[in-house]
Design a protein around this motif. Structure first.
Motif, mmCIF file in Angstrom:
data_model
loop_
_atom_site.group_PDB
_atom_site.id
_atom_site.type_symbol
_atom_site.label_atom_id
_atom_site.label_comp_id
_atom_site.label_asym_id
_atom_site.label_seq_id
_atom_site.Cartn_x
_atom_site.Cartn_y
_atom_site.Cartn_z
ATOM 1 N N SER A 1 -5.858 30.361 42.638
ATOM 2 C CA SER A 1 -5.060 30.782 43.788
ATOM 3 C C SER A 1 -5.368 32.226 44.154
ATOM 4 C CB SER A 1 -3.565 30.614 43.499
ATOM 5 O OG SER A 1 -3.189 31.435 42.419
ATOM 6 N N ASP A 2 -6.500 32.729 43.662
ATOM 7 C CA ASP A 2 -6.946 34.080 43.978
ATOM 8 C C ASP A 2 -7.492 34.105 45.405
ATOM 9 O OD1 ASP A 2 -7.636 36.697 43.846
ATOM 10 O OD2 ASP A 2 -9.324 36.421 42.486
ATOM 11 N N ILE A 3 -6.952 34.968 46.231
ATOM 12 C CA ILE A 3 -7.288 34.976 47.652
ATOM 13 C C ILE A 3 -8.738 35.378 47.885
ATOM 14 C CG2 ILE A 3 -6.747 36.078 49.858
ATOM 15 C CD1 ILE A 3 -3.856 36.218 48.930
ATOM 16 N N ASP A 4 -9.247 36.329 47.106
ATOM 17 C CA ASP A 4 -10.641 36.757 47.288
ATOM 18 C C ASP A 4 -11.619 35.639 46.969
ATOM 19 O OD1 ASP A 4 -10.017 39.278 48.175
ATOM 20 O OD2 ASP A 4 -10.068 40.156 46.170
ATOM 21 N N LYS A 5 -11.369 34.893 45.897
ATOM 22 C CA LYS A 5 -12.263 33.796 45.548
ATOM 23 C C LYS A 5 -12.214 32.682 46.578
ATOM 24 C CE LYS A 5 -12.117 34.702 40.640
ATOM 25 N NZ LYS A 5 -11.634 34.250 39.343
ATOM 26 N N LEU A 6 -11.036 32.438 47.136
ATOM 27 C CA LEU A 6 -10.915 31.408 48.163
ATOM 28 C C LEU A 6 -11.613 31.832 49.451
ATOM 29 C CD1 LEU A 6 -7.213 30.343 47.652
ATOM 30 C CD2 LEU A 6 -9.266 29.181 46.880
ATOM 31 N N ARG A 7 -11.574 33.106 49.767
ATOM 32 C CA ARG A 7 -12.225 33.606 50.970
ATOM 33 C C ARG A 7 -13.742 33.539 50.831
ATOM 34 N NH1 ARG A 7 -11.068 39.354 51.621
ATOM 35 N NH2 ARG A 7 -8.927 38.655 51.573
ATOM 36 N N ASP A 8 -14.255 33.784 49.633
ATOM 37 C CA ASP A 8 -15.702 33.754 49.417
ATOM 38 C C ASP A 8 -16.282 32.361 49.577
ATOM 39 O OD1 ASP A 8 -15.722 36.442 48.972
ATOM 40 O OD2 ASP A 8 -15.698 36.277 46.783
#
Length: 129
Positions: free
Chosen positions: A95-102
């Motif tokens: 649920s990490d936003i940076d990993k989901l954005r990548d």
């Protein structure tokens, strides 16, 4: 009680929520920070309603009615937001936003695999021709 006390408390709550939205990477903590910001708005609505009802001698209490609508909207928002976060966590494992954005637009390993298969398909077409 003066109007300054709840207004300052509301400003501190809103700034804390804004910091949480901008600095946190976990989606659940971001949703909690948005709720904190909405609660700061609710505190302002009730404080100004009480202050205006003392000066205007009115009994309408429109600030408190708006607060009830804001609470209902916040409850719906957190329910839907939490359902989305749980679905994304089940699919992606984080649920990490940076990993989901990548990984959202194909910037991850999937894009390099697609490029490699497209390149090998072009080489096979040239070899057969």
């Amino acid at each position: 009680m003066h109007l300054a006390y709840p207004a300052v408390l509301s400003a501190l709550l809103f700034c804390t929520g804004l910091y949480g939205v901008l600095a946190r990477r976990n989606a659940i903590l971001v949703l909690m920070s948005v709720e904190l910001m909405l609660n700061a708005v609710n505190l302002n609505l009730v404080a100004f309603d009480v202050w205006l009802s003392r000066t205007a001698e009115e009994t309408l209490h429109s600030g408190q009615a708006l607060t009830l609508f804001t609470i209902a909207i916040a409850a719906a928002e957190i329910g839907i937001g939490l359902a989305i976060v749980l679905a994304v966590h089940r699919n992606r494992g984080t649920s990490d936003i940076d990993k989901l954005r990548d990984t959202a637009e194909g910037h991850g390993a999937d894009a390099s695999d697609d490029a490699a298969t497209a390149g090998s398909a072009a080489e096979k077409a040239e070899a057969t021709a």
